[in-house]
Design an enzyme around this catalytic site. Structure first.
Site, short mmCIF file in Angstrom:
data_model
loop_
_atom_site.label_atom_id
_atom_site.label_comp_id
_atom_site.label_asym_id
_atom_site.label_seq_id
_atom_site.Cartn_x
_atom_site.Cartn_y
_atom_site.Cartn_z
N HIS A 1 0.90 -1.42 0.18
CA HIS A 1 0.20 -0.18 -0.17
C HIS A 1 0.82 1.13 -0.03
O HIS A 1 1.55 1.88 0.65
CB HIS A 1 -0.47 -0.03 1.23
CG HIS A 1 -2.11 -0.71 0.86
ND1 HIS A 1 -1.75 -2.36 1.17
CD2 HIS A 1 -3.49 -0.73 0.75
CE1 HIS A 1 -3.39 -2.88 1.36
NE2 HIS A 1 -3.85 -2.49 0.72
N PRO A 2 0.50 2.15 -0.67
CA PRO A 2 0.92 3.38 -0.73
C PRO A 2 1.39 4.60 0.82
O PRO A 2 0.49 3.86 1.66
CB PRO A 2 0.65 4.10 -2.16
CG PRO A 2 -1.14 3.83 -1.80
CD PRO A 2 -0.90 2.08 -1.92
N SER B 1 -6.28 2.97 -5.70
CA SER B 1 -5.58 4.07 -4.64
C SER B 1 -5.73 5.33 -5.17
O SER B 1 -6.62 6.11 -4.33
CB SER B 1 -4.17 3.71 -4.18
OG SER B 1 -4.09 2.87 -3.88
N GLU C 1 -9.47 6.45 -4.02
CA GLU C 1 -9.67 5.96 -2.93
C GLU C 1 -9.10 7.77 -2.41
O GLU C 1 -9.74 8.30 -1.34
CB GLU C 1 -9.03 4.86 -2.28
CG GLU C 1 -10.09 3.53 -2.36
CD GLU C 1 -9.23 2.74 -2.27
OE1 GLU C 1 -10.10 1.90 -2.48
OE2 GLU C 1 -8.61 2.32 -2.04
N GLN C 2 -8.23 8.11 -2.89
CA GLN C 2 -7.63 9.21 -1.91
C GLN C 2 -7.87 10.74 -2.03
O GLN C 2 -8.33 11.69 -1.74
CB GLN C 2 -5.71 9.17 -2.39
CG GLN C 2 -5.13 8.15 -1.47
CD GLN C 2 -3.61 8.20 -0.82
OE1 GLN C 2 -3.07 9.34 -1.60
NE2 GLN C 2 -2.69 7.60 -1.17
N PHE D 1 0.99 3.37 7.22
CA PHE D 1 0.27 3.54 7.79
C PHE D 1 -1.42 3.20 6.95
O PHE D 1 -2.03 4.09 5.79
CB PHE D 1 -0.71 5.66 8.00
CG PHE D 1 -1.74 5.54 8.76
CD1 PHE D 1 -1.59 5.45 10.12
CD2 PHE D 1 -2.94 6.24 7.90
CE1 PHE D 1 -3.32 5.59 10.89
CE2 PHE D 1 -3.79 6.43 8.28
CZ PHE D 1 -4.38 6.36 9.64
N ALA E 1 -8.80 3.01 5.27
CA ALA E 1 -10.02 3.12 4.18
C ALA E 1 -10.94 4.20 4.31
O ALA E 1 -11.59 4.33 5.18
CB ALA E 1 -11.17 1.43 4.78
N VAL E 2 -10.11 4.94 3.35
CA VAL E 2 -10.00 6.51 3.33
C VAL E 2 -11.68 6.93 3.18
O VAL E 2 -12.41 7.95 3.60
CB VAL E 2 -9.10 7.26 2.63
CG1 VAL E 2 -7.94 7.19 3.12
CG2 VAL E 2 -9.32 6.54 1.29
#
Length: 470
Positions: free
Chosen positions: A371-372, A388, A391-392, A423, A426-427
């Site tokens: 994961h980034p 990702s 999501e971000q 870290f 689940a944004v």
């Protein structure tokens, strides 16, 4: 590869609105089984007498012999019970679906004429009212074809519905393969119709009932009086009607037999039930074929990708990116016992999560490290996966102020240095402020606690991604 063919999920927690005509809160559908003259009997070429569904306690077939009492009870259904029920339902203006055994219909022309004159549907109940459990597949296929032929000859048109009742594991696919039947009712698994893929054909299934059924007058646990039967039907109706008022309409099937509920004391309970439903508004009492036509028009079959039917390459290609850069999870999940319950997001997620949970600590750590960083260098360089990136951006992490970016960078560095993995959160469950608050709270946890929390967040991210996919 192991596949489990039974469907244990159906519509799941969110069953569709059937949109019954007239905004009905419930569809109550009455079936009258016409089997008299189609039961086991030496006169019909069978090896013994009938032993099923009569008023004879503990009845059993008589091999090689006729059973005068059993034959007489079946004859009562044709001679008296049918006409009593005919008067009841035509008087109430409620149309029936007849499950007609083809050979029984052929021996009852006057009853068939009365059924047709009343506008009742005559569906097929097979060629003979006999047990199909051990019948060879080719023999059953031939009997199905002959039942359709004889039914068409006797009734004047082919049946559009089918119910064998005493069926085999082959019955439903054999009936479906004819391509002639609009609906099949040899199931008891739902309160609504549904479509089933049978060898590439979309077949409508309208489930039937063995509990709201007068057959329990002849077995245990069963009905003793007509009031028992009527009370049960009323309770079932009231429960389903209340569900319909709450926005979850369903259907209620009621199964009847001429020789059983056609007896006066038993029919009194049925009559009370008809009086009860007549006191309620928005009740639809259709024939079964009317339900089939309505469902086909309102809820036509929809073809969707199904995980349990995918080959390995397609399965891994579809779900390999659900856990970030970890297609090995999908590879392992493919070999689980998958079935219809795994064709929805919850099912696929459970299969993938099982493989993630059973993996070694090092393998799960690898997933975490795939994961980034949140709003890190990969994001700034636009090198995140599409999932990702979406999501971000949903949490506004692609539009940080300089101060916010500096704070995230420092937290990312400190967290990774302390715990050995980025870290993860689940944004989509948080806004930007909530993410930052969780970051600052969790960074002080011990590594074992954070490892467990990060794994839970990875599973949550996977669940949200599957909802997008499916």
């Amino acid at each position: 590869m192991t596949r489990y063919t039974r469907d244990m999920v159906g519509y799941g927690p969110n069953r569709p609105d059937p949109k019954w005509p007239g905004e009905a809160k419930i569809a109550v559908q009455f079936v009258l089984n016409y089997e008299e003259g189609g039961e086991n009997c030496l006169l019909h070429g069978d090896s013994g007498s009938e032993g099923f569904l009569s008023d004879i306690p503990g009845a059993a077939p008589w091999p090689g012999a006729r059973h005068w009492n059993m034959e007489s009870i079946y004859e009562y259904g044709a001679r008296a019970g049918f006409w009593r029920l005919h008067r009841l339902f035509t008087g109430a203006a409620i149309p029936l679906t007849i499950y007609g055994v083809a050979t029984a219909l052929a021996r009852s022309p006057e009853q068939v004429e009365a059924m047709k004159d009343a506008g009742w549907e005559i569906a097929s109940h097979g060629l003979k009212w006999v047990e199909h459990r051990d019948m060879p597949e080719e023999e059953e296929r031939a009997q199905i074809a002959e039942a359709i032929r004889l039914h068409s000859e006797v009734v004047g048109e082919a049946p559009r519905g089918w119910y064998t009742g005493r069926c085999s594991m082959n019955t439903v696919p054999l009936v479906a393969e004819t391509g002639q039947i609009a609906y099949i009712s040899d199931t008891y698994d739902d309160d609504l119709p549904y479509w089933r893929d049978i060898d590439g054909r979309d077949q409508l299934i309208i489930p039937y009932t063995l509990e709201a059924n007068d057959m329990r007058f002849s077995g245990a646990p069963g009905w003793v009086t007509g009031q028992d039967f009527g009370d049960y039907l009323i309770d079932a109706f009231d429960t389903l009607y209340a569900e319909g008022e709450a926005g979850r309409p369903a259907m209620m099937s009621v199964g009847l037999h001429c020789r059983l509920v056609g007896r006066p004391g038993k029919m009194a309970g049925l009559k009370r039930f008809l009086d009860h439903i007549a006191q309620h508004e928005a009740v639809w009492c259709p024939r079964r074929v009317d339900i089939a036509d309505h469902w086909a028009a309102t809820h036509p079959p929809q073809r969707k990708p199904r995980a349990s039917h995918m080959d390995r390459e397609t399965f891994v290609g579809t779900f390999g990116g659900v856990f970030e850069h970890s297609p090995w999870i999908a590879e392992r999940a493919f070999d689980l016992e998958l079935g219809p319950a795994h064709d929805r997001a919850a099912g696929v997620h459970n299969a993938l999560a099982r493989m993630f949970r059973s993996a070694s600590h090092e393998e799960r750590l690898g997933v975490l490290n795939a994961h980034p960083d949140l709003a890190g260098k990969l994001a700034q360089a636009k090198r995140l996966t599409a999932e990702s990136t979406s999501e971000q951006s949903s949490a506004g992490l692609d539009a940080l102020t300089d101060e916010e970016r500096t704070r995230f960078t420092a937290l990312n560095s400190d967290y990774t240095t302390k715990h050995g993995f980025p870290f993860i959160i689940a944004v989509r469950d948080y806004d930007k402020a909530g993410i930052l608050a969780a970051f600052e709270r969790r960074i002080s946890n011990d590594t074992d606690t954070e490892f467990a929390e990060a794994c839970r967040q990875v599973e949550r991210i996977a669940r949200l991604r599957l909802e997008d996919l499916l």
